[in-house]
Design a protein around this motif. Structure first.
Motif, short mmCIF file in Angstrom:
data_model
loop_
_atom_site.label_atom_id
_atom_site.label_comp_id
_atom_site.label_asym_id
_atom_site.label_seq_id
_atom_site.Cartn_x
_atom_site.Cartn_y
_atom_site.Cartn_z
N ALA A 1 -35.33 -20.37 45.17
CA ALA A 1 -35.71 -20.00 46.54
C ALA A 1 -34.56 -20.26 47.50
O ALA A 1 -34.26 -19.43 48.36
CB ALA A 1 -36.95 -20.78 46.97
N SER A 2 -33.89 -21.37 47.33
CA SER A 2 -32.75 -21.70 48.18
C SER A 2 -31.61 -20.70 48.00
O SER A 2 -30.99 -20.27 48.97
CB SER A 2 -32.27 -23.12 47.85
OG SER A 2 -31.17 -23.45 48.62
N GLU A 3 -31.35 -20.32 46.76
CA GLU A 3 -30.29 -19.33 46.49
C GLU A 3 -30.63 -17.97 47.08
O GLU A 3 -29.75 -17.28 47.61
CB GLU A 3 -30.04 -19.23 44.99
CG GLU A 3 -29.36 -20.46 44.42
CD GLU A 3 -29.25 -20.45 42.90
OE1 GLU A 3 -29.81 -19.53 42.24
OE2 GLU A 3 -28.61 -21.38 42.38
N LEU A 4 -31.89 -17.56 47.00
CA LEU A 4 -32.30 -16.28 47.58
C LEU A 4 -32.14 -16.33 49.10
O LEU A 4 -31.62 -15.39 49.70
CB LEU A 4 -33.75 -15.95 47.21
CG LEU A 4 -34.30 -14.66 47.82
CD1 LEU A 4 -33.49 -13.45 47.36
CD2 LEU A 4 -35.77 -14.50 47.47
N TYR A 5 -32.55 -17.43 49.71
CA TYR A 5 -32.40 -17.57 51.15
C TYR A 5 -30.93 -17.47 51.56
O TYR A 5 -30.59 -16.77 52.51
CB TYR A 5 -33.01 -18.90 51.63
CG TYR A 5 -32.84 -19.10 53.11
CD1 TYR A 5 -33.63 -18.40 54.01
CD2 TYR A 5 -31.89 -19.98 53.60
CE1 TYR A 5 -33.47 -18.57 55.38
CE2 TYR A 5 -31.72 -20.16 54.97
CZ TYR A 5 -32.51 -19.45 55.85
OH TYR A 5 -32.34 -19.62 57.20
N GLN A 6 -30.06 -18.15 50.82
CA GLN A 6 -28.63 -18.11 51.12
C GLN A 6 -28.08 -16.68 50.97
O GLN A 6 -27.27 -16.24 51.79
CB GLN A 6 -27.86 -19.07 50.23
CG GLN A 6 -28.09 -20.53 50.58
CD GLN A 6 -27.69 -20.84 52.01
OE1 GLN A 6 -26.66 -20.40 52.50
NE2 GLN A 6 -28.53 -21.60 52.70
N ALA A 7 -28.50 -15.97 49.93
CA ALA A 7 -28.04 -14.60 49.71
C ALA A 7 -28.46 -13.69 50.86
O ALA A 7 -27.69 -12.84 51.32
CB ALA A 7 -28.59 -14.06 48.39
#
Length: 89
Positions: free
Chosen positions: A28-34
């Motif tokens: 979820a954190s990686e998707l938000y950053q992307a």
């Protein structure tokens, strides 16, 4: 040019992140950053991403499974965030 999120789009983003975060916080954190990286490039390059399926929109593929749909007018308006398998429009 200003990037403006429609309230519905922001709500959809948080709903997606909550769902993923319940299962895998790092994903979820990686998707938000992307999404943040992709949308932060829009003021300098509003036409960088592909034409959308709805006339007048463009789509960012931020992950093979997730799209950010936006519209360019006098500002950049984030219209929706959705799963690639969702029926849209």
């Amino acid at each position: 040019m200003l990037v403006e999120w429609r309230p519905e789009a922001r709500a959809e983003l948080w709903q997606i992140l909550d769902y993923i975060g319940d299962r895998h916080f790092v994903a979820a954190s990686e998707l938000y950053q992307a999404i943040e990286v992709a949308t932060s490039a829009l003021p300098q390059h509003p036409y960088l991403y592909r034409f959308g399926r709805v006339p007048g929109t463009r789509e960012i593929v931020v992950h093979p499974n997730y799209l950010v749909v936006y519209r360019v007018t006098d500002r950049i308006e984030i219209v929706t965030v959705l799963h690639a398998r969702q029926e849209y429009p």
